[in-house]
Write a protein that holds these residues in place. Structure first.
Motif, PDB file in Angstrom:
ATOM      1  N   VAL A 134      72.721  60.790  73.824  1.00  0.00           N
ATOM      2  CA  VAL A 134      72.029  61.487  74.932  1.00  0.00           C
ATOM      3  C   VAL A 134      71.239  60.489  75.984  1.00  0.00           C
ATOM      4  O   VAL A 134      70.570  59.362  75.439  1.00  0.00           O
ATOM      5  N   GLY A 135      71.359  60.593  77.158  1.00  0.00           N
ATOM      6  CA  GLY A 135      70.726  59.680  78.107  1.00  0.00           C
ATOM      7  C   GLY A 135      69.939  60.216  79.239  1.00  0.00           C
ATOM      8  O   GLY A 135      70.062  59.572  80.210  1.00  0.00           O
ATOM      9  N   GLY A 136      69.542  61.457  79.050  1.00  0.00           N
ATOM     10  CA  GLY A 136      68.550  61.902  80.085  1.00  0.00           C
ATOM     11  C   GLY A 136      69.640  62.810  81.075  1.00  0.00           C
ATOM     12  O   GLY A 136      70.665  63.041  80.672  1.00  0.00           O
ATOM     13  N   GLY A 137      69.088  62.862  82.137  1.00  0.00           N
ATOM     14  CA  GLY A 137      69.770  63.901  83.110  1.00  0.00           C
ATOM     15  C   GLY A 137      71.091  63.198  83.603  1.00  0.00           C
ATOM     16  O   GLY A 137      72.049  63.954  83.966  1.00  0.00           O
ATOM     17  N   ASP A 138      71.312  61.731  83.502  1.00  0.00           N
ATOM     18  CA  ASP A 138      72.432  61.319  84.139  1.00  0.00           C
ATOM     19  C   ASP A 138      73.421  60.571  82.926  1.00  0.00           C
ATOM     20  O   ASP A 138      74.020  59.830  83.282  1.00  0.00           O
ATOM     21  N   GLY A 139      73.319  61.155  81.662  1.00  0.00           N
ATOM     22  CA  GLY A 139      74.116  60.607  80.647  1.00  0.00           C
ATOM     23  C   GLY A 139      73.753  59.386  80.081  1.00  0.00           C
ATOM     24  O   GLY A 139      72.754  58.777  80.468  1.00  0.00           O
ATOM     25  N   ILE A 140      74.724  58.872  79.367  1.00  0.00           N
ATOM     26  CA  ILE A 140      74.201  57.643  78.497  1.00  0.00           C
ATOM     27  C   ILE A 140      75.285  56.676  78.833  1.00  0.00           C
ATOM     28  O   ILE A 140      76.544  56.864  79.025  1.00  0.00           O
ATOM     29  N   PRO A 141      74.992  55.533  79.213  1.00  0.00           N
ATOM     30  CA  PRO A 141      75.984  54.353  79.516  1.00  0.00           C
ATOM     31  C   PRO A 141      76.678  53.926  78.225  1.00  0.00           C
ATOM     32  O   PRO A 141      76.224  53.750  77.027  1.00  0.00           O
ATOM     33  N   GLY A 142      77.942  53.670  78.222  1.00  0.00           N
ATOM     34  CA  GLY A 142      78.769  53.103  77.214  1.00  0.00           C
ATOM     35  C   GLY A 142      79.237  54.172  76.464  1.00  0.00           C
ATOM     36  O   GLY A 142      80.061  53.963  75.429  1.00  0.00           O
ATOM     37  N   ALA A 143      79.139  55.461  76.802  1.00  0.00           N
ATOM     38  CA  ALA A 143      79.578  56.415  75.869  1.00  0.00           C
ATOM     39  C   ALA A 143      81.044  56.496  75.622  1.00  0.00           C
ATOM     40  O   ALA A 143      81.568  56.753  74.616  1.00  0.00           O
ATOM     41  N   ILE A 144      81.908  56.094  76.560  1.00  0.00           N
ATOM     42  CA  ILE A 144      83.215  56.303  76.582  1.00  0.00           C
ATOM     43  C   ILE A 144      83.603  55.337  75.627  1.00  0.00           C
ATOM     44  O   ILE A 144      84.661  55.318  74.754  1.00  0.00           O
ATOM     45  N   GLU A 145      83.148  53.947  75.816  1.00  0.00           N
ATOM     46  CA  GLU A 145      83.643  52.961  75.018  1.00  0.00           C
ATOM     47  C   GLU A 145      83.354  53.168  73.410  1.00  0.00           C
ATOM     48  O   GLU A 145      83.841  52.991  72.510  1.00  0.00           O
ATOM     49  N   ILE A 146      81.999  53.792  73.058  1.00  0.00           N
ATOM     50  CA  ILE A 146      81.803  54.187  71.529  1.00  0.00           C
ATOM     51  C   ILE A 146      82.743  55.260  71.244  1.00  0.00           C
ATOM     52  O   ILE A 146      83.231  55.148  70.162  1.00  0.00           O
ATOM     53  N   ILE A 147      83.185  56.102  72.096  1.00  0.00           N
ATOM     54  CA  ILE A 147      84.128  57.416  71.567  1.00  0.00           C
ATOM     55  C   ILE A 147      85.323  56.670  71.322  1.00  0.00           C
ATOM     56  O   ILE A 147      85.969  57.135  70.368  1.00  0.00           O
ATOM     57  N   ASN A 148      85.789  55.714  72.082  1.00  0.00           N
ATOM     58  CA  ASN A 148      87.234  55.069  71.956  1.00  0.00           C
ATOM     59  C   ASN A 148      87.066  54.278  70.514  1.00  0.00           C
ATOM     60  O   ASN A 148      88.250  54.177  69.923  1.00  0.00           O
ATOM     61  N   LYS A 149      85.855  53.508  70.287  1.00  0.00           N
ATOM     62  CA  LYS A 149      85.635  52.956  68.778  1.00  0.00           C
ATOM     63  C   LYS A 149      85.662  54.034  67.790  1.00  0.00           C
ATOM     64  O   LYS A 149      86.295  53.511  66.810  1.00  0.00           O
ATOM     65  N   CYS A 150      85.323  55.275  67.980  1.00  0.00           N
ATOM     66  CA  CYS A 150      85.272  56.320  66.947  1.00  0.00           C
ATOM     67  C   CYS A 150      86.663  56.531  66.717  1.00  0.00           C
ATOM     68  O   CYS A 150      87.217  57.006  65.681  1.00  0.00           O
ATOM     69  N   ILE A 151      87.449  56.784  67.803  1.00  0.00           N
ATOM     70  CA  ILE A 151      88.847  57.117  67.607  1.00  0.00           C
ATOM     71  C   ILE A 151      89.688  56.035  67.011  1.00  0.00           C
ATOM     72  O   ILE A 151      90.519  56.486  65.944  1.00  0.00           O
TER      73      ILE A 151
END
Length: 380
Positions: A216-233
């Motif tokens: 969670v990163g407030g009203g504008d989302g969180i930086p790096g979220a996509i990269e973290i998700i790709n690592k989860c995959i």
């Protein structure tokens, strides 16, 4: 007969923290004094072009797009010369508008929730001849920008001894600065059990047998979220993942596409939500920016945090608070964030360690105390 209390709350839309604090205080005051009236007003009207450009649009661009620009603006804003120059630039229209609002609402009390509005209030009220209580609620808990304490004639409510010392070092008399509890939404203070967590997971469609990572990163989302998700995959993560994108519709749509293409990952994508407390409570670990309101909300729910970013100096104290109290980590690289999440969630002693760590963490969130301080000010 004592005059009915009417509070004018002034805020700006520079981040969610200012208005969310104002809302918490509004609800608290009305709970303690149902007869009190609270009017909330954005201190910049639509015609205040320079004010919006510098503090509202400028804040968004510098914290979400051009990060180096914020560092420059912040450092300049710590200097009295630049503070005075900014105040003079905005003086004509801002004072005209605030004077108009004060005349219209005729409040007994004014509380400023943003440093860009506070410097004008004392002189406006003095020239009006009205007797109005003036207070400033400093929403930065630890490392406080000096602009907050520009006017030494006002009363200040701060969250920490560190903030109080900053105000005193800038010339504000000690008796005009009071340390108060964090202004926290009551939803986060409601105790919850393991059974409650199970029910929340059922409600929001999470796997009951998996640990859950919340980003969670407030009203504008969180930086790096996509990269973290790709690592989860790529690592075939065994834990559930929830991502709150806020108002970032493009990121939300992109992550929903990733979810559809990777059904084995228990991924949950949210836009802007009004039930963040429920998602925090059902999670086991939170990756976030170092915004003060969200940080205190998460820590009050006794969830460890991984802070991936803080705003130059202004939020550094928030990050250090979590790290120094051993309830958080400061990690910027997505790969390292994923590795820390795995380390925490796969530790068989995780729950036991967190329980002991949070038992030692003391956060005062009795917002009623702050409301009483405002209500106990003399009603003229």
């Amino acid at each position: 007969m004592e005059q009915k209390r009417k509070f004018l709350f002034l805020y700006l839309t520079t981040g969610a923290g200012h208005i969310s604090t104002a809302r918490v205080m509004r609800d608290c005051i009305q709970k303690l004094n149902p007869d009190a009236e609270i009017v909330m007003v954005n201190g910049f009207d639509k015609k205040n072009i320079w004010g919006q450009y510098i503090f509202e649009h400028g804040y968004y661009m510098s914290t979400n797009v051009y990060h180096g620009m914020f560092a420059l603006a912040y450092d300049m804003g710590m200097n009295r010369f630049w503070q005075s120059a900014t105040i003079k630039l905005l003086y004509p229209h801002t004072t005209w508008y605030l004077k108009k609002i004060i005349e219209k609402e005729n409040p007994t009390d004014i509380v400023s929730f943003h440093f860009a509005l506070s410097p004008y209030l004392y002189d406006i009220v003095k020239k009006s001849g009205k007797k109005i209580n003036l207070s400033v609620m400093v929403t930065d808990p630890f490392t406080v920008p000096h602009f907050w304490f520009y006017d030494k004639r006002l009363d200040y409510l701060v969250y920490s001894e560190q903030a109080k010392k900053t105000g005193m070092s800038l010339g504000v008399p000690e008796n005009q600065i009071k340390i108060v509890p964090f202004a926290l939404n009551p939803k986060y203070q409601i105790p919850f059990t393991k059974d409650d967590v199970v029910e929340l997971k059922k409600k929001h469609g999470f796997d009951l047998d998996k640990k859950t990572l919340l980003m969670v990163g407030g009203g504008d989302g969180i930086p790096g979220a996509i990269e973290i998700i790709n690592k989860c995959i790529s690592k075939k993560a065994k834990f559930s993942v929830a991502v709150i994108c806020g108002h970032d519709k493009a990121k939300q749509k992109y992550l929903e596409g990733i979810k559809a293409l990777n059904p084995k990952l228990d991924l949950h994508v949210f836009g802007f939500v009004n039930y963040l407390d429920e998602l925090v409570k059902l999670s086991d670990c939170v990756v976030m920016k170092a915004g003060p309101a969200t940080l205190i909300e998460v820590l009050t729910c006794k969830k460890p945090v991984i802070i991936c970013r803080y705003i130059h100096n202004q939020e550094k104290g928030n990050m250090l608070f979590a790290v120094n109290n051993k309830v958080g980590y400061f990690i910027q690289k997505p790969k390292a964030i994923y590795e820390k999440v795995e380390e925490l969630l796969y530790d068989e002693h995780f729950d036991e360690k967190m329980e002991k760590t949070f038992a030692a963490l003391k956060i005062d969130t009795d917002t009623d105390k702050t409301a009483r301080i405002l209500l106990e000010k003399k009603s003229f």
